[in-house]
Design a protein around this motif. Sequence first.
Motif, short mmCIF file in Angstrom:
data_model
loop_
_atom_site.label_atom_id
_atom_site.label_comp_id
_atom_site.label_asym_id
_atom_site.label_seq_id
_atom_site.Cartn_x
_atom_site.Cartn_y
_atom_site.Cartn_z
N LEU A 1 0.84 -1.21 0.00
CA LEU A 1 0.00 0.00 0.00
C LEU A 1 0.87 1.25 0.00
O LEU A 1 0.63 2.20 -0.75
CB LEU A 1 -0.90 0.02 1.24
N GLU A 2 1.90 1.23 0.85
CA GLU A 2 2.81 2.40 0.93
C GLU A 2 3.56 2.61 -0.38
O GLU A 2 3.68 3.72 -0.87
CB GLU A 2 3.82 2.20 2.06
N VAL A 3 4.07 1.51 -0.92
CA VAL A 3 4.83 1.60 -2.17
C VAL A 3 3.94 2.09 -3.30
O VAL A 3 4.34 2.96 -4.09
CB VAL A 3 5.47 0.22 -2.50
N ASN A 4 2.73 1.58 -3.39
CA ASN A 4 1.82 2.02 -4.47
C ASN A 4 1.47 3.50 -4.33
O ASN A 4 1.40 4.22 -5.33
CB ASN A 4 0.55 1.17 -4.48
N ALA A 5 1.28 3.94 -3.08
CA ALA A 5 0.93 5.35 -2.86
C ALA A 5 2.09 6.25 -3.31
O ALA A 5 1.89 7.30 -3.90
CB ALA A 5 0.62 5.59 -1.39
N GLU A 6 3.31 5.80 -3.04
CA GLU A 6 4.49 6.62 -3.37
C GLU A 6 4.82 6.56 -4.87
O GLU A 6 5.24 7.54 -5.46
CB GLU A 6 5.68 6.10 -2.55
N SER A 7 4.62 5.39 -5.47
CA SER A 7 5.10 5.18 -6.84
C SER A 7 4.03 5.40 -7.91
O SER A 7 4.36 5.62 -9.07
CB SER A 7 5.61 3.75 -6.98
N GLY A 8 2.77 5.28 -7.52
CA GLY A 8 1.70 5.34 -8.52
C GLY A 8 1.46 4.00 -9.20
O GLY A 8 0.68 3.90 -10.15
N PHE A 9 2.14 2.95 -8.74
CA PHE A 9 1.94 1.61 -9.31
C PHE A 9 0.70 0.95 -8.74
O PHE A 9 0.07 1.46 -7.79
CB PHE A 9 3.16 0.72 -9.02
N THR A 10 0.37 -0.23 -9.31
CA THR A 10 -0.77 -1.01 -8.80
C THR A 10 -0.27 -2.43 -8.48
O THR A 10 -0.88 -3.42 -8.86
CB THR A 10 -1.89 -1.07 -9.85
N ILE A 11 0.86 -2.48 -7.80
CA ILE A 11 1.47 -3.77 -7.45
C ILE A 11 0.49 -4.56 -6.57
O ILE A 11 -0.18 -3.99 -5.72
CB ILE A 11 2.80 -3.53 -6.71
N GLU A 12 0.41 -5.86 -6.83
CA GLU A 12 -0.51 -6.71 -6.06
C GLU A 12 0.22 -7.90 -5.46
O GLU A 12 1.14 -8.44 -6.08
CB GLU A 12 -1.60 -7.28 -6.99
N PHE A 13 -0.26 -8.30 -4.29
CA PHE A 13 0.18 -9.57 -3.71
C PHE A 13 -0.78 -10.64 -4.21
O PHE A 13 -2.00 -10.48 -4.11
CB PHE A 13 0.13 -9.50 -2.18
N VAL A 14 -0.26 -11.71 -4.78
CA VAL A 14 -1.11 -12.81 -5.26
C VAL A 14 -0.79 -14.03 -4.40
O VAL A 14 0.35 -14.51 -4.40
CB VAL A 14 -0.82 -13.12 -6.76
N GLU A 15 -1.79 -14.47 -3.64
CA GLU A 15 -1.52 -15.57 -2.70
C GLU A 15 -1.21 -16.86 -3.44
O GLU A 15 -0.30 -17.59 -3.06
CB GLU A 15 -2.74 -15.73 -1.78
N ASP A 16 -1.95 -17.12 -4.52
CA ASP A 16 -1.64 -18.31 -5.31
C ASP A 16 -1.50 -17.95 -6.78
O ASP A 16 -2.49 -17.84 -7.51
CB ASP A 16 -2.74 -19.37 -5.12
N GLY A 17 -0.28 -17.74 -7.19
CA GLY A 17 -0.01 -17.40 -8.59
C GLY A 17 0.62 -18.56 -9.33
O GLY A 17 1.26 -18.37 -10.37
N SER A 18 0.42 -19.75 -8.80
CA SER A 18 1.09 -20.93 -9.37
C SER A 18 0.69 -21.17 -10.83
O SER A 18 1.47 -21.72 -11.60
CB SER A 18 0.78 -22.18 -8.53
N ARG A 19 -0.53 -20.68 -11.20
CA ARG A 19 -0.99 -20.89 -12.58
C ARG A 19 -0.05 -20.28 -13.62
O ARG A 19 0.04 -20.76 -14.74
CB ARG A 19 -2.40 -20.31 -12.76
N ALA A 20 0.67 -19.23 -13.21
CA ALA A 20 1.58 -18.57 -14.16
C ALA A 20 2.83 -19.41 -14.42
O ALA A 20 3.62 -19.10 -15.31
CB ALA A 20 1.97 -17.20 -13.63
#
Length: 237
Positions: free
Chosen positions: A32-51
């Motif tokens: 949340l802090e990083v996105n507020a500072e950077s303008g990014f929309t970085i997400e935590f994905v709990e299960d990204g194994s499909r990728a």
Amino acid sequence: MDETILHRKSQRYFSKEELQEDCIRKIQEEILEVNAESGFTIEFVEDGSRAFSRFGKSYGLFKNVRSLLLLKGNPGQPHFREKIGYYGEKLLLFAEGLGLSTCWVGGTFDRESFSYAEEEHVQAVILLGYAGDGGLRGKLFHSLLPTKKKDWTARIEGDRAYPKWVKEGMEAVALAPSALNKQKPFFHYHNGIVTATVENSYEMDLVDLGIAKLHFVLGVGCGHFVPGNGGEFAPED
Ligand SMILES: Cc1cc2nc3c(=O)[nH]c(=O)nc-3n(C[C@H](O)[C@H](O)[C@H](O)COP(=O)(O)O)c2cc1C
């Protein structure tokens, strides 16, 4: 030297243990802090194994991939790739500080397995988890990887002898991850001023520049870099 920087190395084999809730909460707060500072929309994905499950995308390279950071934002924003490097590495080191193992992945995953807005670009992901064993295949693969790090003195030119703060910054740069372990970002020290450049010929070069700049700042212990290829280091925060 920061212990996290000193001991970090890319981990491609994870145990099946899922991330603890407390750990996930802390990572999400940091995002949340990083996105507020950077303008990014970085997400935590709990299960990204499909990728990482499609044959051919990552076969044999990774094991038990599950949680990850989806490093994304609007690619039209200034210094997009460099900032993905800077803020992605900031989050990676935060996760390492929580006891997690990590790995940047720029190429060998399936971007289309995630849903995100049309105007966004997923530059890379960062795998998060607890270290596991890659078995024989892992050992073989690892032995083929170029893992040797250049000495910090090979990554800077300029007015010698370099002062202590430059040496400390560069020692942290030398330990930074880089795509294909190319270690391309290069530093210059002239008339008391440090600048950082990279020969930008590959999609991840500017990401590597952002990572290297963050490591320099953390090695020095204060200051910031002006964004951009050739940006100057300013000792003030
Ligand atoms: C921007 C970036 C992209 C990367 N992409 C991949 C990747 O697609 N696959 C992979 O196995 N490792 C990837 N890595 C990890 C590097 O191979 C690793 O950082 C490098 O070999 C140095 O090893 P170390 O991180 O253990 O110091 C990437 C690293 C960075 C910084």
